[in-house]
Design an enzyme around this catalytic site. Sequence first.
Site, PDB file in Angstrom:
ATOM      1  N   ASN A  11       0.826  -1.219   0.000  1.00  0.00           N
ATOM      2  CA  ASN A  11       0.000   0.000   0.000  1.00  0.00           C
ATOM      3  C   ASN A  11       0.853   1.259   0.000  1.00  0.00           C
ATOM      4  OD1 ASN A  11      -2.556  -1.263   0.120  1.00  0.00           O
ATOM      5  ND2 ASN A  11      -2.080  -1.826   2.217  1.00  0.00           N
ATOM      6  N   PRO A  38       6.021 -11.777 -10.111  1.00  0.00           N
ATOM      7  CA  PRO A  38       5.179 -11.115  -9.115  1.00  0.00           C
ATOM      8  C   PRO A  38       3.848 -10.694  -9.743  1.00  0.00           C
ATOM      9  CG  PRO A  38       7.421 -10.221  -9.093  1.00  0.00           C
ATOM     10  CD  PRO A  38       7.285 -11.063 -10.335  1.00  0.00           C
ATOM     11  N   LYS A  53       3.186 -12.005  -3.357  1.00  0.00           N
ATOM     12  CA  LYS A  53       3.812 -11.030  -4.255  1.00  0.00           C
ATOM     13  C   LYS A  53       5.169 -10.563  -3.744  1.00  0.00           C
ATOM     14  CE  LYS A  53       3.620  -6.440  -5.767  1.00  0.00           C
ATOM     15  NZ  LYS A  53       3.539  -5.482  -4.724  1.00  0.00           N
ATOM     16  N   ASP A  78       0.163  -8.807  -9.143  1.00  0.00           N
ATOM     17  CA  ASP A  78      -0.687  -7.974  -8.303  1.00  0.00           C
ATOM     18  C   ASP A  78      -1.961  -7.713  -9.095  1.00  0.00           C
ATOM     19  OD1 ASP A  78       0.046  -6.270 -10.284  1.00  0.00           O
ATOM     20  OD2 ASP A  78       1.536  -5.234  -9.085  1.00  0.00           O
ATOM     21  N   ARG A 128       3.752  -1.481   9.097  1.00  0.00           N
ATOM     22  CA  ARG A 128       4.902  -2.216   8.535  1.00  0.00           C
ATOM     23  C   ARG A 128       6.017  -2.388   9.572  1.00  0.00           C
ATOM     24  NH1 ARG A 128       3.594   1.990   5.482  1.00  0.00           N
ATOM     25  NH2 ARG A 128       2.281   1.625   3.656  1.00  0.00           N
TER      26      ARG A 128
END
Length: 346
Positions: free
Chosen positions: A151, A267, A250, A269, A206
Amino acid sequence: PMKLRAAPSACPWLWRCLPCPLAELRLDLVLSSGQSFRWWESSPGAWTGVLGERVWTLRQDRDWLWDTVYGEEDEQEEGDGCPARAAKLDGAETDGILRDYFQLDVGLSALYRAWEAADPLFCKVAKDFPGVRVLRLDPVECLFSFICTSNNHISRITAMIERLCQAFGRRLCCLDGRPFHAFPSLSALTGADAEARLRALGFGYRAKFVSGSARAIAEGLGAEGLSQLRTAPYAEARKVLCALPGVGAKVADCVCLLSLDKAEAVPVDTHVWHIARQRYGVAVGGRSLTPRAYQEIGDFFRRLWGPRAGWAQAVLFCADFRKGQQSASSRDQAWESRSQDSHGDG
């Protein structure tokens, strides 16, 4: 050879060069599109950043990659903003570091030709985006950088990682009044107060993932064991990574591709998922990116592009990231939309 100017003030300037045509490497595309967050364009065409616990400036012309490496400050100079000296590294050593970092032993032009033959869509994009290759990052740096991407968008990630390095990493040198720090060691991130310090630096949720993953690795396989995943099968490396706090499919694939030599890691998304469905007609069920859809899309691209599918995807990602999004804000929005689904499941 071209006349080289505009390095940050460091004396003496000691430039070395390595044969490397633009079709094999484009610094401006590779260093700015979200593989590493530790480079900045210090003057037009010159990129300054931290690699292997040293500070470098890189430039290129049509046939050559040029580099200069700055030495560490003397102890008594620490903190007074003295310009760094050129480092005493021999040419073979710097060549080796750059060859490894940019994986220059992988012939990119031949890969582009194979992908163009297999995929008309790739063919359309590739001619405007030559020289996009996959970096080979330090696994600790790569893992913790990508935990920060959930994000988030590139300018914010870059600023977060800069704060992380300043707070927890060793100071290397100062160029034009700007201090440079090494990426923190694993042990620096495992301190009892690491999570609280990260929150104070603006890491939000995080902070828990960074300190938690640092502790899990320190108590488990260690930094050495993380690097040894380079020789493990892709599925095994991915499984080990996905067991870490804040690491989903991912982020694990980004780490596999960019630091663990898994060239087949793709990866996926929401953005890649839409491309797969809309442009490639991949029929995956459901209206959200489920683990099963994730796997099917990765497998589709591996069948299409072959054993270096992750490299082909890096070219499309770079093209998508750059095309028609030259303003910083829209570029960041594009990147943010790519990382939206990373929250929690990476």
